[in-house]
Scaffold this motif. Structure first.
Motif, short mmCIF file in Angstrom:
data_model
loop_
_atom_site.label_atom_id
_atom_site.label_comp_id
_atom_site.label_asym_id
_atom_site.label_seq_id
_atom_site.Cartn_x
_atom_site.Cartn_y
_atom_site.Cartn_z
N PRO A 166 38.58 39.80 40.62
CA PRO A 166 37.98 38.47 40.83
C PRO A 166 38.34 37.49 39.72
N GLU A 167 38.43 37.98 38.49
CA GLU A 167 38.77 37.10 37.37
C GLU A 167 40.18 36.53 37.52
N ALA A 168 41.13 37.41 37.87
CA ALA A 168 42.52 36.96 38.02
C ALA A 168 42.68 36.06 39.24
N ALA A 169 42.04 36.42 40.35
CA ALA A 169 42.13 35.62 41.56
C ALA A 169 41.52 34.24 41.35
N ALA A 170 40.41 34.19 40.62
CA ALA A 170 39.74 32.91 40.35
C ALA A 170 40.62 32.01 39.49
N ALA A 171 41.23 32.60 38.46
CA ALA A 171 42.09 31.82 37.57
C ALA A 171 43.31 31.28 38.31
N LYS A 172 43.89 32.11 39.16
CA LYS A 172 45.06 31.70 39.94
C LYS A 172 44.71 30.55 40.88
N ALA A 173 43.58 30.68 41.58
CA ALA A 173 43.17 29.64 42.52
C ALA A 173 42.86 28.33 41.80
N GLN A 174 42.22 28.43 40.63
CA GLN A 174 41.87 27.23 39.89
C GLN A 174 43.11 26.47 39.43
N LYS A 175 44.14 27.20 39.06
CA LYS A 175 45.39 26.58 38.65
C LYS A 175 45.99 25.78 39.81
N THR A 176 45.95 26.35 41.01
CA THR A 176 46.46 25.66 42.19
C THR A 176 45.64 24.41 42.49
N ILE A 177 44.32 24.56 42.42
CA ILE A 177 43.43 23.43 42.72
C ILE A 177 43.60 22.31 41.70
#
Length: 415
Positions: free
Chosen positions: A399-410
């Protein structure tokens, strides 16, 4: 402006077949006699993607009643398939071939407002009686930068369905918190039965469900890379890893999820009120009920439904006259239940479903329902959110890695 031009050019290329689309769809003359001849009446055209016969008939009746109420405007309805709707609306803007009103999915409203398609009606409707009666979520879905570009038509949201017999057998009651949700889901998971399910496709349908959890932490649609985002992703990860939710939910539509529930394969599911008629028809002996969604930090649900969008042009006044007619509180009461919708107006919603306790739960849930976005580039944001959810459920990212990746895109989209 550069973003607008780029978007328009991309859409123009993608929709080069526009001429074979909306212009070939049948037009319904809601007044019964078509557009009045001799230029006596101005024609106002509505584009709608509703394919359900009941929806089409009900909208046509509202238009017919309006046409009969005055002699200056004739409203007609043109059906455009949902799969083509956004493309044709975008290309229609370039080709200057647009209707006067569109009935549009609420998360798309801001995108087209940013493109300059819709008229700013903020000042024109400021004095309308009942404007203050709209739920905040539906009304906000019509706004961009604080300005109003439409009026909500009807709304829906998500709540928690549960199998009464399965919960009773497990000695459980419907969960009110996330921790209780995980506990009840684990207790009701047995054999071929999973405790919980929710559509988790990697598309807008999946985002629609996931945002209930993200917003439940207090985050906005654009915040996932913080502790709240990790908490939301951890919830779906824990349900899947613990075996209480099948990882196959990443392939389930909302309809698939309902079918699993009425087949006895799920003890609980998140879904919307549009499933209620089908469930009552297809599973009349199934004992089930609905409660509001379990709460994380704050109550939250996702807003679905459509808005009236007024196209910028020389018939804004005529379009608004029809919308004012159609959204009068007493008139909404005559047709909104036929759509299976919850009225976007609180004063009307309070009178709906007085003898239907299930639908009353959805009406009450509307108080915590929020619109997706809104943002001109919402599809890109939505894709990042649903991808993070998928990656967490199937375990290819923490969840930590997926959240960071999504935030970068957003962040790349919004900043």
């Amino acid at each position: 402006m550069r973003k607008l031009i780029t978007a328009m050019l991309a859409l123009l290329v993608a929709g080069a077949v526009f001429a074979s689309g909306a212009k070939e769809q049948g037009t319904v003359a809601a007044g019964g006699a078509g557009t009045a001849g001799g230029g006596e009446k101005k024609t106002v055209t509505i584009w709608s993607y509703w394919e359900t016969v009941k929806h089409q008939e009900t909208l046509a009746k509202v238009c017919k009643d309006y046409n009969a109420s005055q002699d200056k405007v004739e409203v007609v309805v043109k059906y455009v398939p949902f799969a083509d709707f956004k493309k044709q609306l975008s290309i229609g803007a370039v080709a200057a071939e647009l209707p006067e009103i569109v009935i549009i999915d609420n998360p798309d409203h801001a995108s087209y407002s940013a493109m300059g398609i819709f008229a700013d009606i903020t000042d024109k409707v400021a004095s309308w009686p009942g404007l203050s009666q709209y739920y905040e979520g539906p009304l906000n879905s019509c706004k961009l930068n604080g300005r109003l570009y439409g009026i909500p038509f009807g709304s829906n949201c998500l709540s928690l369905y549960y199998n009464e017999d399965m919960l009773k057998a497990a000695g459980a009651v419907p969960p009110k918190t996330w921790d209780e949700l995980k506990d009840v889901a684990a207790k009701t998971t047995k054999g071929n039965v999973y405790g919980f399910g929710i559509s988790s496709l990697q598309n807008e349908e999946g985002t629609f469900g996931f945002l209930c959890w993200l917003w439940g932490t207090g985050n906005t649609s654009f915040q996932i890379g913080n502790a709240g985002g990790v908490k939301a992703l951890s919830l779906v990860r824990d349900l899947a890893n613990g075996g209480a939710m099948p990882k196959e939910v990443i392939n389930w539509t909302q309809g698939d999820t309902m079918n699993q529930f009425i087949s006895g394969n799920l003890a609980m599911m998140v879904n919307g009120p549009w499933q209620v008629p089908t469930m009552r028809q297809q599973a009349p002996n199934l004992k089930w009920n609905v409660v509001q969604l379990p709460v994380g930090n704050v109550p939250a649900s996702d807003l679905g439904g459509e808005n009236f969008g007024v196209i910028k042009g020389d018939k804004v006044a005529e379009a608004l006259d029809f919308i004012k007619f159609a959204t009068d509180a007493e008139r909404i009461k005559t047709y909104i239940n036929d759509f299976g919708y919850i009225a976007s107006r609180k004063d009307v919603a309070a009178t709906q479903f007085t003898n239907d306790p299930v639908m009353k739960v959805f009406a009450a849930q509307m108080a915590s329902a929020q619109p997706r976005g809104p943002h001109p580039r919402w599809p890109e944001i939505s894709d990042a959110l649903s991808l993070a959810m998928n990656e967490s459920i199937i375990g290819i990212m923490t969840p930590e890695a997926a959240a960071a990746k999504a935030q970068k895109t957003i962040d790349a989209v919004t900043k």
